[in-house]
Design a protein around this motif. Sequence first.
Motif, mmCIF file in Angstrom:
data_model
loop_
_atom_site.group_PDB
_atom_site.id
_atom_site.type_symbol
_atom_site.label_atom_id
_atom_site.label_comp_id
_atom_site.label_asym_id
_atom_site.label_seq_id
_atom_site.Cartn_x
_atom_site.Cartn_y
_atom_site.Cartn_z
ATOM 1 N N GLU A 4 0.626 -0.515 -0.046
ATOM 2 C CA GLU A 4 -0.212 0.069 -0.152
ATOM 3 C C GLU A 4 0.853 1.314 0.397
ATOM 4 O OE1 GLU A 4 -2.533 -0.290 3.747
ATOM 5 O OE2 GLU A 4 -3.469 -2.104 2.174
ATOM 6 N N ASN A 5 1.959 1.270 0.599
ATOM 7 C CA ASN A 5 2.765 2.672 0.827
ATOM 8 C C ASN A 5 3.788 2.259 -0.856
ATOM 9 O OD1 ASN A 5 1.969 3.839 3.372
ATOM 10 N ND2 ASN A 5 2.140 1.507 3.745
ATOM 11 N N GLY A 6 3.923 1.972 -1.509
ATOM 12 C CA GLY A 6 4.612 1.547 -2.781
ATOM 13 C C GLY A 6 5.912 0.818 -2.532
ATOM 14 N N GLY A 7 5.891 -0.078 -1.778
ATOM 15 C CA GLY A 7 6.978 -0.884 -1.700
ATOM 16 C C GLY A 7 6.971 -2.483 -2.670
ATOM 17 N N THR A 8 7.874 -2.242 -3.665
ATOM 18 C CA THR A 8 8.074 -3.282 -4.454
ATOM 19 C C THR A 8 8.789 -5.039 -4.616
ATOM 20 O OG1 THR A 8 9.814 -2.524 -6.125
ATOM 21 C CG2 THR A 8 7.639 -1.741 -6.203
ATOM 22 N N SER A 9 9.601 -4.491 -3.390
ATOM 23 C CA SER A 9 10.535 -6.063 -2.976
ATOM 24 C C SER A 9 10.574 -5.642 -1.655
ATOM 25 C CB SER A 9 12.098 -5.847 -3.944
ATOM 26 O OG SER A 9 12.443 -4.429 -3.728
ATOM 27 N N VAL A 10 11.234 -7.075 -1.281
ATOM 28 C CA VAL A 10 11.594 -7.191 0.469
ATOM 29 C C VAL A 10 13.084 -8.208 0.663
ATOM 30 C CG1 VAL A 10 9.199 -6.520 1.057
ATOM 31 C CG2 VAL A 10 9.624 -8.819 0.439
ATOM 32 N N ALA A 11 13.203 -8.180 1.281
ATOM 33 C CA ALA A 11 14.754 -9.016 1.930
ATOM 34 C C ALA A 11 13.794 -10.222 2.596
ATOM 35 C CB ALA A 11 16.051 -8.566 2.272
ATOM 36 N N LEU A 12 13.752 -11.019 2.781
ATOM 37 C CA LEU A 12 13.939 -12.364 3.823
ATOM 38 C C LEU A 12 14.395 -13.139 4.099
ATOM 39 C CD1 LEU A 12 11.627 -13.212 5.253
ATOM 40 C CD2 LEU A 12 11.593 -15.461 3.220
ATOM 41 N N VAL A 13 14.886 -12.729 5.763
ATOM 42 C CA VAL A 13 15.898 -13.246 6.365
ATOM 43 C C VAL A 13 15.259 -13.726 7.640
ATOM 44 C CG1 VAL A 13 17.718 -13.113 7.838
ATOM 45 C CG2 VAL A 13 17.670 -11.378 5.916
ATOM 46 N N THR A 14 15.038 -15.097 8.035
ATOM 47 C CA THR A 14 14.238 -15.982 8.904
ATOM 48 C C THR A 14 15.060 -16.575 9.979
ATOM 49 O OG1 THR A 14 12.452 -17.049 8.923
ATOM 50 C CG2 THR A 14 13.382 -17.499 7.154
ATOM 51 N N PHE A 15 14.272 -17.360 10.408
ATOM 52 C CA PHE A 15 15.017 -18.158 11.809
ATOM 53 C C PHE A 15 14.088 -19.385 10.761
ATOM 54 C CE2 PHE A 15 15.211 -20.240 16.203
ATOM 55 C CZ PHE A 15 16.503 -20.191 15.886
ATOM 56 N N PRO A 16 15.023 -20.535 11.130
ATOM 57 C CA PRO A 16 13.867 -21.785 11.199
ATOM 58 C C PRO A 16 13.312 -22.555 12.021
ATOM 59 C CG PRO A 16 16.943 -22.060 11.682
ATOM 60 C CD PRO A 16 16.237 -20.719 11.397
ATOM 61 N N GLY A 17 12.354 -23.591 11.887
ATOM 62 C CA GLY A 17 11.818 -23.402 12.795
ATOM 63 C C GLY A 17 10.440 -23.239 12.757
ATOM 64 N N ASP A 18 9.380 -23.450 13.416
ATOM 65 C CA ASP A 18 8.076 -23.500 13.606
ATOM 66 C C ASP A 18 8.187 -21.905 13.667
ATOM 67 O OD1 ASP A 18 8.447 -25.802 15.758
ATOM 68 O OD2 ASP A 18 6.549 -26.326 13.549
ATOM 69 N N TYR A 19 8.832 -21.207 14.152
ATOM 70 C CA TYR A 19 8.608 -19.791 14.669
ATOM 71 C C TYR A 19 8.651 -18.949 12.759
ATOM 72 C CZ TYR A 19 9.371 -14.669 16.111
ATOM 73 O OH TYR A 19 9.781 -13.613 16.988
ATOM 74 N N GLY A 20 9.871 -19.189 12.885
ATOM 75 C CA GLY A 20 9.936 -18.520 11.226
ATOM 76 C C GLY A 20 9.825 -18.826 10.170
ATOM 77 N N GLN A 21 9.445 -19.792 10.111
ATOM 78 C CA GLN A 21 9.147 -20.622 8.984
ATOM 79 C C GLN A 21 7.616 -20.194 8.675
ATOM 80 O OE1 GLN A 21 10.611 -24.766 9.062
ATOM 81 N NE2 GLN A 21 12.509 -24.204 7.370
ATOM 82 N N ASP A 22 6.842 -20.474 9.755
ATOM 83 C CA ASP A 22 6.274 -19.545 9.370
ATOM 84 C C ASP A 22 5.283 -18.707 9.626
ATOM 85 O OD1 ASP A 22 3.271 -20.284 9.208
ATOM 86 O OD2 ASP A 22 3.227 -19.734 12.041
#
Length: 227
Positions: free
Chosen positions: A197-215
């Motif tokens: 909604e605010n005009g963003g067109t790309s994001v970087a995804l940095v996550t944590f393995p497991g049920d928390y991050g992968q969800d």
Amino acid sequence: MFDKIAKPRNRFLLGLLLAVVIVLGLSSRKFGAQLPAFLAANAGDALWTVAVYLTLALTFPRWSPIKLGLLADLTGAFAPLVIDITDAQSVYWDNVNAAGGIDGWTVELVIEDTNYNVEQHIEKYEKIREEVVAIAQSTGSPTNVANLDAFKEDDMLFIPLSWYSGWGIPEFDGGLAFEQNTSYCIEAMNLMGFINENGGTSVALVTFPGDYGQDAAAGVKLAADFY
């Protein structure tokens, strides 16, 4: 699960029995000479004992409290958050008990510290599983997933202190988890909507393995495909 709660006593029946015992006690005094020697010598004490029991049973119709378990991280990574939540639950049930409990039943919390550790979580549940009727708080996604088979085995209702999407899927949790608030996946999707909604067109995804991050990561990916 509910067979762990003592059944309430029938107060009308107890009162009726107490009245009968009182009449018998008075009669044993008045007509003691007409009773066999053994009954004349012991009827009074026996009836007195029964009368005391019935009086206590009338006064306290429910002996056992309702026990709720808390498998809380009080010393681990999430302790600063969980300690406050645990204290709040304790205050809540103290107020409920002070107001007469639940239809006369008092509620007692059985609190165990899991240190946000899977092995300790399973161990602490094993310790209290025969004592409690439900788990009012159970910290963590991986800890609860690891203990899910035990919850299912006991048909144990539990409230996970976790926003894993699996708690909203009855086929996964057996319908035993009380899901609360918005899952990590949907929160991530909402965030992606805000970015879009605010005009963003790309994001970087940095996550944590497991049920928390992968969800949460799943929510980001689903929203990215949608937008």
